[in-house]
Write an enzyme that holds these catalytic residues in place. Structure first.
Site, PDB file in Angstrom:
ATOM      1  N   LYS A  78     -12.878  -1.888 -25.020  1.00 46.52           N
ATOM      2  CA  LYS A  78     -13.041  -0.441 -25.174  1.00 46.52           C
ATOM      3  C   LYS A  78     -12.336   0.039 -26.440  1.00 46.52           C
ATOM      4  O   LYS A  78     -11.211  -0.389 -26.728  1.00 46.52           O
ATOM      5  CB  LYS A  78     -12.462   0.246 -23.930  1.00 46.52           C
ATOM      6  CG  LYS A  78     -12.648   1.761 -23.905  1.00 46.52           C
ATOM      7  CD  LYS A  78     -12.153   2.319 -22.563  1.00 46.52           C
ATOM      8  CE  LYS A  78     -12.400   3.800 -22.432  1.00 46.52           C
ATOM      9  NZ  LYS A  78     -12.034   4.324 -21.103  1.00 46.52           N
ATOM     10  N   SER A 153     -15.409   7.069 -18.574  1.00 46.18           N
ATOM     11  CA  SER A 153     -15.511   7.012 -20.007  1.00 46.18           C
ATOM     12  C   SER A 153     -15.798   5.625 -20.582  1.00 46.18           C
ATOM     13  O   SER A 153     -16.237   5.519 -21.723  1.00 46.18           O
ATOM     14  CB  SER A 153     -14.218   7.539 -20.628  1.00 46.18           C
ATOM     15  OG  SER A 153     -13.127   6.715 -20.287  1.00 46.18           O
ATOM     16  N   SER A 177     -12.653   6.059 -14.884  1.00 44.67           N
ATOM     17  CA  SER A 177     -13.405   5.565 -16.046  1.00 44.67           C
ATOM     18  C   SER A 177     -13.788   4.096 -16.061  1.00 44.67           C
ATOM     19  O   SER A 177     -14.584   3.685 -16.902  1.00 44.67           O
ATOM     20  CB  SER A 177     -12.634   5.879 -17.319  1.00 44.67           C
ATOM     21  OG  SER A 177     -12.852   7.219 -17.654  1.00 44.67           O
TER      22      SER A 177
HETATM   23  N1  GLN Z   1     -13.687  11.782 -15.865  1.00 46.44           N
HETATM   24  C1  GLN Z   1     -12.264  11.737 -15.863  1.00 46.44           C
HETATM   25  C2  GLN Z   1     -11.702  12.585 -16.970  1.00 46.44           C
HETATM   26  O1  GLN Z   1     -12.454  13.026 -17.798  1.00 46.44           O
HETATM   27  C3  GLN Z   1     -11.773  10.332 -15.952  1.00 46.44           C
HETATM   28  C4  GLN Z   1     -11.621   9.806 -17.315  1.00 46.44           C
HETATM   29  C5  GLN Z   1     -10.920   8.492 -17.349  1.00 46.44           C
HETATM   30  O2  GLN Z   1     -10.703   7.858 -16.323  1.00 46.44           O
HETATM   31  N2  GLN Z   1     -10.531   8.102 -18.535  1.00 46.44           N
HETATM   32  O3  GLN Z   1     -10.516  12.790 -17.023  1.00 46.44           O
END
Ligand code: GLN
Length: 471
Positions: A78, A153, A177
């Protein structure tokens, strides 16, 4: 044989039997990336040259006979995790030209095993989002239906594995994410217990929740990668040496809790059927199923979206146009450089979180928002602690629905935040959770979420591996 079909374990066997080389395996993946990624947009950068030199090194290790299960295995990382000498953008304009000057601890560990790093994968900007639509460099398409999102994400990491553009990948999970894109793309994704994997070299979103974890083709591979990346690291004070018990754990001796609050209005009927079927399969295999209650579930989203932006507003302060990344040097005063660089460098979602977080932490609002959210966090944690007094694992959905259409929620932050309803409570409590492919709705994958108690990844992985064969 298409080498990109192989799992880590199978590729390792292939190396052992000298059926193909690490170079051949790397080339097969690089070719696949060239063929399919223009369309998917899973990768932000592909490091062809360094991947081939990693493969050359791996082939030497393999020839010497002294090699491990990850030697020569091509992976994707990532783009919020540092790989020395490669760009690390966090999918933000503000870091568009930033090159990492050191390796994250997880990267170092993979390199030590001799893994082949193919490149860096797309994500929501600064890992903020649930669909990878917040990337400054374009959305990731779902390999199962290109009109839909891959989840976020870590959408790039999930799509890369699902489309066989990498044998495995690393993602990060702050509120879902890893698990959400794993569910949407039909792969296995593990969010480890907070503290079990070093965060050193992960661009911080919300430091009290961020965790790096494996995204793989199956559960066995997930175990292999997790065992390599976990462990205490003196560069991350919150990391610990987890005492993962290797005692045998089986479905027939397990007690599984099903939270009643998770099967409420808003859960897609077809998704519900798939999750209930998985629960039935576990019961048929001898598990004891028990309804449990997590009464503070209804406060999780509100609590998460106070704490996370608060931490993010502080973490993102370092991107000031001076120390890192994009800088508008045409300005006359230091203040103007800050304003312009941040104003132009950050996208909408980071800006929203900086404002929300700064407000929640400000004098006069701190007690009403941040402090209150911390108190609620304690209650959420207590819900899980109480539940785990009488059960081993929790079974529930990862998301209320399968992958949604690109653009469907992009203009409505609140509806995007609600996607995290089943995944963010786990993070507030610091618990591990895994997404296991459990079925599909009209060709769209649906993941079963298996949540465990702190540092009980062994139980999660054992059960997931058993269930994998019957779902
Ligand atoms: N959707 C969640 C957020 O926007 C999780 C994002 C994540 O786990 N990085 O915070």
């Amino acid at each position: 044989m298409d080498l990109t079909d192989l799992t880590i374990k199978q590729a390792h066997q292939g190396f052992k039997k000298k059926e193909f080389s690490a170079r051949e395996l790397a080339l097969a993946y690089l070719k696949k990336i060239k063929q399919t990624d223009k369309d998917l947009n899973a990768y932000l950068s592909v490091a062809e040259e360094s991947a081939l030199s990693d493969a050359e090194l791996a082939d030497k290790k393999i020839a010497s006979g002294n090699f491990s299960e990850l030697t020569g295995i091509p992976c994707a990382i990532k783009d919020a995790i540092l790989v020395e000498g490669q760009k690390c953008t966090a999918a933000s304009k503000i870091l568009k030209n930033y090159t990492a000057v050191y390796d994250a601890t997880v990267t170092k560990k993979l390199k030590k095993e001799g893994s082949v790093i193919l490149g860096k994968t797309n994500t929501d900007e600064f890992t903020m989002g649930a669909s990878t639509e917040n990337s400054a460099f374009g959305v990731v398409k779902n390999p199962h239906d290109k009109t839909r999102v891959a989840g976020g994400s870590s959408g790039g990491s999930a799509a890369a594995v699902a489309a066989k553009e990498a044998c495995f990948s690393l993602g990060s999970d702050t509120g879902g994410s890893i698990r959400l894109p794993a569910s949407f793309c039909g792969i296995v994704g593990l969010n480890p217990t907070y503290g079990s994997v070093s965060r050193y070299g992960l661009i911080a979103h919300a430091s009290s929740l961020d965790q790096i974890g494996p995204m793989t083709k199956n559960v066995e591979d997930c175990k292999i990668v997790f065992n390599v990346i976990k462990g205490k690291d003196k560069k991350d004070a919150t990391s610990v040496e987890s005492e993962i018990q290797n005692s045998k754990f089986e479905i027939r001796n397990s007690r599984i809790g099903v939270p009643k609050e998770y099967f409420a209005e808003g859960l897609d009927k077809e998704v519900e059927k798939i999750i209930k079927n998985a629960i039935k399969k576990a019961e048929q295999a001898g598990a004891e199923i028990e309804e449990i209650s997590l009464p503070n579930t209804k406060y999780c989203i509100a609590c998460y979206y106070i704490i996370v932006p608060s931490e993010a507003s502080s973490n993102l302060a370092r991107f000031d146009g001076i120390k890192y990344g994009y800088s508008d040097q045409s300005q006359k005063t230091l203040m103007q450089v800050y304003y312009k660089s941040r104003g132009e460098g950050f996208g909408l979602e980071p800006k929203r979180r900086i404002m929300l977080g700064t407000h929640s932490l400000s004098f006069g609002y701190y007690d009403a928002y941040y402090k209150k959210a911390q108190e609620v966090r304690k209650l959420v944690k207590q819900d899980f602690t109480k539940a785990f007094e009488k059960i081993d694992l929790i079974f529930c959905p990862v998301a209320p629905f399968p992958a949604f259409k690109i653009g469907e929620k992009a203009d409505n932050p609140l509806s995007m935040y609600l996607v995290d309803i089943y995944t963010c409570g786990v993070k507030l409590a610091g618990l591990p959770g895994l997404s296991l492919p459990a079925g599909n709705v009209g060709g769209l994958p649906v993941g079963l979420q298996i949540i465990g108690n702190h540092f009980e990844e062994n139980k999660i992985l054992a059960i997931a591996q058993e269930l994998e064969n019957v779902l």
